[in-house]
Design an enzyme around this catalytic site. Structure first.
Site, short mmCIF file in Angstrom:
data_model
loop_
_atom_site.label_atom_id
_atom_site.label_comp_id
_atom_site.label_asym_id
_atom_site.label_seq_id
_atom_site.Cartn_x
_atom_site.Cartn_y
_atom_site.Cartn_z
N THR A 17 0.83 -1.21 0.00
CA THR A 17 0.00 0.00 0.00
C THR A 17 0.87 1.26 0.00
O THR A 17 0.61 2.19 -0.76
CB THR A 17 -0.95 -0.02 1.22
OG1 THR A 17 -1.69 -1.23 1.14
CG2 THR A 17 -1.89 1.16 1.22
N LYS A 33 -8.00 -0.51 -5.86
CA LYS A 33 -7.86 -1.83 -5.21
C LYS A 33 -9.15 -2.58 -5.50
O LYS A 33 -10.19 -2.27 -4.91
CB LYS A 33 -7.66 -1.62 -3.70
CG LYS A 33 -7.72 -2.90 -2.89
CD LYS A 33 -6.52 -3.10 -2.05
CE LYS A 33 -6.65 -4.38 -1.22
NZ LYS A 33 -5.37 -4.83 -0.69
N LEU A 171 12.05 -3.43 -3.45
CA LEU A 171 12.34 -3.96 -2.12
C LEU A 171 11.90 -2.94 -1.09
O LEU A 171 12.21 -1.75 -1.20
CB LEU A 171 13.84 -4.24 -1.98
CG LEU A 171 14.36 -5.38 -2.85
CD1 LEU A 171 15.87 -5.49 -2.75
CD2 LEU A 171 13.70 -6.71 -2.46
C1 LIG Z 1 -6.60 -8.73 5.21
C2 LIG Z 1 -5.90 -8.11 4.08
N1 LIG Z 1 -6.80 -7.38 3.23
C3 LIG Z 1 -6.35 -7.35 1.99
O1 LIG Z 1 -6.87 -6.67 1.10
N2 LIG Z 1 -5.29 -8.16 1.90
C4 LIG Z 1 -5.11 -8.96 3.11
C5 LIG Z 1 -5.60 -10.38 2.92
C6 LIG Z 1 -4.52 -11.28 2.41
C7 LIG Z 1 -4.99 -12.69 2.25
C8 LIG Z 1 -3.87 -13.68 2.33
C9 LIG Z 1 -4.31 -15.09 2.23
C10 LIG Z 1 -3.16 -16.09 2.29
O2 LIG Z 1 -2.21 -15.98 1.51
O3 LIG Z 1 -3.18 -16.96 3.17
#
Ligand SMILES: C[C@@H]1NC(=O)N[C@@H]1CCCCCC(=O)O
Length: 216
Positions: A17, A33, A171
């Site tokens: 972000t 997004k 990075l």
């Molecule tokens: C909570 C957060 N909100 C969002 O938009 N990205 C995050 C969620 C990521 C999900 C990862 C699932 C995984 O890789 O286990």
């Protein structure tokens, strides 16, 4: 077509972000997004990007910050949100860039994903499918520290398998020159190293100018 850049992470909470907001400010792009999860415990990345831009004195007219197309409460992958929040499953084919982005003059758009590249959007579609549907190129945000070689190379392998164009890797975190060097020696295009700072203005000079994209 102006550039569509999907900012993907090697993992969740890797700094996508902040980096997205930096790119929006530096290049004067729009921001979107498409799918936001976790709104029960977080204000969401769209709001964060707006705040970062505002605090940095960015001119609001330059970039349009679009609202997410789909939002969920639980801090989970989109797929698990739909299952556990009893919502209908997401059809990646139906996700489209905001119409008003297509209709206006703009330098390009930064599209921010949720988590890493193989985060499931539904039981049979992943973030990689969303990137392909949107016909975007990827900037991969990776942690600067130990563990990043493996995660970065795995993510690039997945992008390669899916024939998704990659612009390069950014990075993020405490500067680690040897990780940047090691990735470069392995043929990875490290386009920037963004240190741990609070304000966009403190990192804006780390981002190359937009010519980078025309060269890519
Ligand atoms: C909570 C957060 N909100 C969002 O938009 N990205 C995050 C969620 C990521 C999900 C990862 C699932 C995984 O890789 O286990």
């Amino acid at each position: 077509m102006t550039p569509r850049i999907f900012v993907a992470g090697t993992d969740t909470d890797i700094g996508k972000t902040f980096v997205s907001a930096l790119l929006v400010k530096k290049w004067g792009f729009d921001y979107w997004k498409p799918i936001q999860t976790g709104l029960s415990e977080d204000q969401g990345d769209t709001k964060t990007v707006q705040e970062l831009l505002q605090k940095s004195g960015a001119v609001p007219e330059t970039s349009t910050i679009f609202e997410p197309s789909l939002t969920y409460m639980k801090p989970l992958s989109p797929w698990r949100c739909t299952v556990l929040e009893k919502e209908s499953s997401i059809q990646v084919e139906n996700l489209k860039l905001p119409a008003s982005h297509d209709g206006k003059k703009s330098n390009g758009i930064i599209i921010e994903g949720a988590g890493g590249l193989l985060v499931p959007i539904s039981k049979n579609s992943f973030t990689t499918d969303l990137i392909k549907k949107l016909d975007a190129s990827v900037i991969l945000v990776a942690r600067s520290e130990l563990g990043t070689l493996n995660h970065t190379l795995m993510s690039l392998e997945v992008l390669n398998q899916n024939k998704i164009p990659v612009i390069g890797v950014i990075l993020n975190g405490a500067l680690n020159e040897d990780n940047a060097l090691a990735l470069s020696e392995l043929g990875v295009n490290v386009i920037a190293q963004v240190p741990l700072v609070k304000s966009l203005n403190d990192a804006i000079d780390c981002i190359p100018t937009i010519d980078l994209l025309t060269q890519a």
